[in-house]
Write a protein that holds these residues in place. Structure first.
Motif, PDB file in Angstrom:
ATOM      1  N   VAL A 140      40.023 -10.344 -25.657  1.00 49.75           N
ATOM      2  CA  VAL A 140      40.489 -10.256 -24.281  1.00 49.75           C
ATOM      3  C   VAL A 140      39.281 -10.127 -23.359  1.00 49.75           C
ATOM      4  CG1 VAL A 140      42.669  -9.191 -24.936  1.00 49.75           C
ATOM      5  CG2 VAL A 140      40.733  -7.739 -24.345  1.00 49.75           C
ATOM      6  N   ASP A 141      39.494 -10.461 -22.112  1.00 48.10           N
ATOM      7  CA  ASP A 141      38.457 -10.332 -21.093  1.00 48.10           C
ATOM      8  C   ASP A 141      38.395  -8.876 -20.650  1.00 48.10           C
ATOM      9  OD1 ASP A 141      36.778 -10.410 -18.934  1.00 48.10           O
ATOM     10  OD2 ASP A 141      37.761 -12.096 -17.946  1.00 48.10           O
ATOM     11  N   THR A 142      37.467  -8.129 -21.217  1.00 48.19           N
ATOM     12  CA  THR A 142      37.382  -6.698 -20.899  1.00 48.19           C
ATOM     13  C   THR A 142      36.865  -6.444 -19.487  1.00 48.19           C
ATOM     14  OG1 THR A 142      35.208  -6.612 -21.972  1.00 48.19           O
ATOM     15  CG2 THR A 142      37.127  -6.010 -23.307  1.00 48.19           C
ATOM     16  N   GLY A 143      36.373  -7.492 -18.828  1.00 48.64           N
ATOM     17  CA  GLY A 143      36.029  -7.342 -17.419  1.00 48.64           C
ATOM     18  C   GLY A 143      37.273  -7.249 -16.554  1.00 48.64           C
ATOM     19  N   ARG A 144      38.292  -8.037 -16.907  1.00 50.78           N
ATOM     20  CA  ARG A 144      39.566  -7.985 -16.170  1.00 50.78           C
ATOM     21  C   ARG A 144      40.443  -6.859 -16.675  1.00 50.78           C
ATOM     22  NH1 ARG A 144      43.090 -11.837 -17.042  1.00 50.78           N
ATOM     23  NH2 ARG A 144      44.266 -11.248 -15.173  1.00 50.78           N
ATOM     24  N   PHE A 145      40.558  -6.764 -17.987  1.00 53.49           N
ATOM     25  CA  PHE A 145      41.422  -5.735 -18.571  1.00 53.49           C
ATOM     26  C   PHE A 145      40.594  -4.473 -18.811  1.00 53.49           C
ATOM     27  CE2 PHE A 145      43.585  -9.707 -19.464  1.00 53.49           C
ATOM     28  CZ  PHE A 145      44.877  -9.400 -19.075  1.00 53.49           C
ATOM     29  N   SER A 146      40.432  -3.745 -17.714  1.00 55.27           N
ATOM     30  CA  SER A 146      39.611  -2.535 -17.709  1.00 55.27           C
ATOM     31  C   SER A 146      40.383  -1.426 -17.008  1.00 55.27           C
ATOM     32  CB  SER A 146      38.287  -2.806 -16.989  1.00 55.27           C
ATOM     33  OG  SER A 146      38.530  -3.235 -15.659  1.00 55.27           O
ATOM     34  N   PRO A 147      40.029  -0.177 -17.258  1.00 52.16           N
ATOM     35  CA  PRO A 147      40.802   0.929 -16.692  1.00 52.16           C
ATOM     36  C   PRO A 147      40.518   1.148 -15.210  1.00 52.16           C
ATOM     37  CG  PRO A 147      38.955   1.771 -17.944  1.00 52.16           C
ATOM     38  CD  PRO A 147      38.971   0.281 -18.168  1.00 52.16           C
ATOM     39  N   ALA A 148      41.412   1.888 -14.569  1.00 54.31           N
ATOM     40  CA  ALA A 148      41.182   2.307 -13.192  1.00 54.31           C
ATOM     41  C   ALA A 148      40.082   3.358 -13.159  1.00 54.31           C
ATOM     42  CB  ALA A 148      42.476   2.869 -12.597  1.00 54.31           C
ATOM     43  N   ALA A 149      39.438   3.496 -12.032  1.00 59.14           N
ATOM     44  CA  ALA A 149      38.386   4.500 -11.888  1.00 59.14           C
ATOM     45  C   ALA A 149      38.962   5.886 -12.157  1.00 59.14           C
ATOM     46  CB  ALA A 149      37.795   4.434 -10.483  1.00 59.14           C
ATOM     47  N   GLY A 150      38.210   6.695 -12.908  1.00 58.02           N
ATOM     48  CA  GLY A 150      38.660   8.051 -13.211  1.00 58.02           C
ATOM     49  C   GLY A 150      39.857   8.101 -14.114  1.00 58.02           C
ATOM     50  N   HIS A 151      39.986   7.095 -14.994  1.00 58.48           N
ATOM     51  CA  HIS A 151      41.204   6.975 -15.795  1.00 58.48           C
ATOM     52  C   HIS A 151      41.411   8.122 -16.762  1.00 58.48           C
ATOM     53  CE1 HIS A 151      39.416   5.820 -19.748  1.00 58.48           C
ATOM     54  NE2 HIS A 151      38.405   5.508 -18.974  1.00 58.48           N
ATOM     55  N   GLY A 152      40.351   8.841 -17.124  1.00 57.86           N
ATOM     56  CA  GLY A 152      40.524   9.900 -18.121  1.00 57.86           C
ATOM     57  C   GLY A 152      41.014  11.200 -17.560  1.00 57.86           C
ATOM     58  N   ALA A 153      41.036  11.331 -16.222  1.00 50.69           N
ATOM     59  CA  ALA A 153      41.305  12.643 -15.640  1.00 50.69           C
ATOM     60  C   ALA A 153      42.766  12.921 -15.357  1.00 50.69           C
ATOM     61  CB  ALA A 153      40.517  12.785 -14.341  1.00 50.69           C
ATOM     62  N   LEU A 258      47.589 -11.532 -34.174  1.00 54.85           N
ATOM     63  CA  LEU A 258      46.779 -10.450 -33.618  1.00 54.85           C
ATOM     64  C   LEU A 258      47.245 -10.315 -32.173  1.00 54.85           C
ATOM     65  CD1 LEU A 258      44.305  -8.697 -34.742  1.00 54.85           C
ATOM     66  CD2 LEU A 258      43.051  -9.888 -32.955  1.00 54.85           C
ATOM     67  N   PRO A 259      48.074  -9.319 -31.857  1.00 56.06           N
ATOM     68  CA  PRO A 259      48.746  -9.249 -30.559  1.00 56.06           C
ATOM     69  C   PRO A 259      47.803  -8.930 -29.401  1.00 56.06           C
ATOM     70  CG  PRO A 259      49.223  -7.303 -31.876  1.00 56.06           C
ATOM     71  CD  PRO A 259      48.479  -8.235 -32.769  1.00 56.06           C
ATOM     72  N   LEU A 260      47.579  -9.917 -28.554  1.00 56.60           N
ATOM     73  CA  LEU A 260      46.672  -9.742 -27.424  1.00 56.60           C
ATOM     74  C   LEU A 260      47.193  -8.734 -26.418  1.00 56.60           C
ATOM     75  CD1 LEU A 260      45.552 -13.437 -26.792  1.00 56.60           C
ATOM     76  CD2 LEU A 260      44.163 -11.575 -27.682  1.00 56.60           C
ATOM     77  N   THR A 261      48.516  -8.635 -26.270  1.00 56.15           N
ATOM     78  CA  THR A 261      49.050  -7.696 -25.279  1.00 56.15           C
ATOM     79  C   THR A 261      48.626  -6.263 -25.587  1.00 56.15           C
ATOM     80  OG1 THR A 261      51.118  -7.576 -26.546  1.00 56.15           O
ATOM     81  CG2 THR A 261      51.051  -9.110 -24.695  1.00 56.15           C
ATOM     82  N   LEU A 262      48.595  -5.918 -26.859  1.00 59.25           N
ATOM     83  CA  LEU A 262      48.197  -4.560 -27.226  1.00 59.25           C
ATOM     84  C   LEU A 262      46.725  -4.324 -26.937  1.00 59.25           C
ATOM     85  CD1 LEU A 262      50.119  -4.081 -30.604  1.00 59.25           C
ATOM     86  CD2 LEU A 262      50.836  -3.452 -28.285  1.00 59.25           C
ATOM     87  N   ALA A 263      45.893  -5.344 -27.160  1.00 55.89           N
ATOM     88  CA  ALA A 263      44.472  -5.209 -26.847  1.00 55.89           C
ATOM     89  C   ALA A 263      44.256  -5.130 -25.335  1.00 55.89           C
ATOM     90  CB  ALA A 263      43.687  -6.376 -27.432  1.00 55.89           C
ATOM     91  N   GLU A 264      44.981  -5.955 -24.586  1.00 52.62           N
ATOM     92  CA  GLU A 264      44.850  -5.937 -23.128  1.00 52.62           C
ATOM     93  C   GLU A 264      45.233  -4.579 -22.557  1.00 52.62           C
ATOM     94  OE1 GLU A 264      45.892 -10.673 -22.381  1.00 52.62           O
ATOM     95  OE2 GLU A 264      47.433  -9.137 -22.119  1.00 52.62           O
ATOM     96  N   ALA A 265      46.352  -4.055 -23.020  1.00 55.72           N
ATOM     97  CA  ALA A 265      46.815  -2.768 -22.512  1.00 55.72           C
ATOM     98  C   ALA A 265      45.806  -1.662 -22.809  1.00 55.72           C
ATOM     99  CB  ALA A 265      48.175  -2.427 -23.117  1.00 55.72           C
ATOM    100  N   GLN A 266      45.316  -1.634 -24.035  1.00 57.05           N
ATOM    101  CA  GLN A 266      44.360  -0.598 -24.403  1.00 57.05           C
ATOM    102  C   GLN A 266      43.053  -0.745 -23.636  1.00 57.05           C
ATOM    103  OE1 GLN A 266      44.742   0.687 -28.880  1.00 57.05           O
ATOM    104  NE2 GLN A 266      45.181  -1.506 -28.744  1.00 57.05           N
ATOM    105  N   GLY A 267      42.665  -1.979 -23.349  1.00 57.70           N
ATOM    106  CA  GLY A 267      41.470  -2.198 -22.542  1.00 57.70           C
ATOM    107  C   GLY A 267      41.592  -1.600 -21.161  1.00 57.70           C
ATOM    108  N   CYS A 268      42.823  -1.493 -20.668  1.00 54.92           N
ATOM    109  CA  CYS A 268      43.093  -0.893 -19.357  1.00 54.92           C
ATOM    110  C   CYS A 268      43.331   0.612 -19.444  1.00 54.92           C
ATOM    111  CB  CYS A 268      44.302  -1.561 -18.716  1.00 54.92           C
ATOM    112  SG  CYS A 268      44.027  -3.302 -18.299  1.00 54.92           S
TER     113      CYS A 268
END
Length: 443
Positions: A140-153, A258-268
């Motif tokens: 997946v494109d981890t540049g697009r499928f990336s978390p929001a800022a401060g995602h861990g808090a 290899l389910p891309l949706t699961l990788a995309e979601a986790q990348g976010c």
């Protein structure tokens, strides 16, 4: 190089997502890249701008390959039934990727490279081919499928609108062979009672699902807060909203490539929960990625309890969010996948002209079932393309296709009409050379 990415249909699914993600990297490396589909579909509107997309039958594909001079056609293993192997007779090399299934018919007689997108497929495909099987994990494109800022808090605090954690389900609800949306319906009432919300990203919507599984559609219609299509460009934000709610993405699949949706979601930053089945268990890692695998035979009651317990632990969810992002970046980066495919293309394009082997095919004849499975269906498709090409005056291509059938599926010519077609082409002066000579290379 000129690359043509081909597939059976233009639906909204993992293979189409793979194609549209790969194409920009191919072009960025200085190569030409286009699309071909045997069937039209709703994915047409989401194909990237500036890329030619072609549609048609095998005869149309062979004329296109000859006219455009593609170096490589890259297709899905399931496209064998359309006779995709015939592109080699039109001058291209054929690269095959197995996306979710093992097709025993692919070998050195009909393709130039064989790739699998997951480890389980590579292991199984190796048993039925004489070719080396490459493993190139889908990415997946981890540049697009990336978390929001401060995602861990903020995990576990609920969404900005004050709602509870979201359990998201993404896929084609009409696919009851693999996706099993009825399993989501079985846990939906318990999840709603526990204060969770259900979002379903399904391109076909509840009406189409109701035609296949009406009872499940009714249940989900009562309990799903959202059920509809999410545009490709909006998917990262969809996953981020699920993550910010303290929720997860849920898979109920029987198996996957290899389910891309699961990788995309986790990348976010959206943790994944899924069954411990082939494909799914390669993209969800409890130890490294913070995901959760459940037994494939779990009861709805136990699955609902597992989800409620998992999402009810805010501190644990914060850790899972951080781990799944790093897991995807480490193992499923798109650039690594694209570079691997470019290497495969270059090797395939550099191979000598393919030469099919009659003795290899004839050895299958005593095993009639294997012969039918591996050669007959494709042979019929190629023969019918030969007839259409002959009717259109495309004698050279028609001859190449007819000869390919003679080599790979000779018993098709047991019918007199088919044999007459073959002989008519053979008797045309200079029209029945070797398949690889049928079309000059375009560059």
């Amino acid at each position: 190089m000129k690359i043509l990415l081909a597939y059976e249909w233009c639906e909204i699914g993992g293979v189409e997502q793979f194609m549209t993600s790969l194409a920009p990297f191919v072009r960025a490396r200085g190569h030409e890249c286009e699309f071909f589909f045997f069937k039209r579909g709703p994915m047409e509107q989401f194909l990237p701008e500036g890329y030619a997309a072609h549609f048609g039958d095998l005869a149309a594909l062979l004329k296109l390959v000859r006219a455009r001079g593609y170096d490589v056609v890259h297709a899905n293993s399931g496209d064998w039934k359309y006779g995709i192997e015939a592109v080699r007779a039109a001058g291209a090399r054929l690269v095959i990727t197995a996306h979710g299934m093992v097709v025993p018919g692919w070998d050195s007689a009909n393709c130039d490279a064989l790739v699998c997108c997951s480890r389980w497929q590579a292991r199984e495909q190796t048993k039925s081919t004489d070719m080396p099987v490459r493993l190139i994990m889908n990415a997946v494109d981890t540049g697009r499928f990336s978390p929001a800022a401060g995602h861990g808090a903020d995990a576990g605090r609920g969404a900005a609108d004050g709602g509870g954690p979201v359990v998201a389900w993404v896929g084609r609800g009409t696919d009851m062979v693999h996706k099993r949306i009825d399993r989501l319906a079985a846990v939906a009432p318990a999840l709603r009672s526990a204060g969770m919300r259900i979002w379903i990203a399904d391109p076909y919507g509840p009406e189409k699902v109701a035609e296949v599984v009406p009872e499940a559609a009714r249940t989900l219609g009562e309990h799903a807060e959202f059920w509809g299509m999410v545009a490709k460009n909006d998917l990262p934000d969809f996953y981020r909203r699920v993550a910010e709610s303290g929720g997860c993405i849920l898979s109920t699949s029987v198996r996957e490539g290899l389910p891309l949706t699961l990788a995309e979601a986790q990348g976010c930053g959206c943790p994944a929960v899924g069954p411990d089945v082939v494909g799914v268990n390669e993209v969800i890692s409890p130890a490294e990625g913070g995901g959760t695998l459940y037994p494939p035979d779990i009861t709805p009651e136990r699955l609902a309890a597992l989800l409620i317990e998992t999402l009810g632990d805010p501190a644990g969810m914060r850790g899972r969010r951080a781990k799944c992002v790093e897991f995807v970046r480490r193992h499923f980066g798109l650039e690594v996948m694209a570079e691997a495919y470019l290497n495969v293309y270059e090797e395939a394009a550099g191979r000598r002209a393919p030469r099919t082997s009659a003795p290899r095919t004839l050895r299958l004849l005593p095993r009639w079932r294997d012969y039918v499975e591996r050669r007959w269906t494709a042979g019929v498709a190629v023969y019918e393309a030969s007839e259409r090409l002959a009717a259109e005056g495309e004698t050279e291509l028609a001859s190449a296709a007819a000869r390919l059938v003679l080599v790979n599926c000779p018993t098709l010519y047991a019918r007199p009409a088919r044999l007459r077609h073959l002989l008519r082409l053979a008797l045309r002066p200079g029209s029945f050379g070797s398949p690889e000579a049928a079309a000059p290379r375009g560059n």
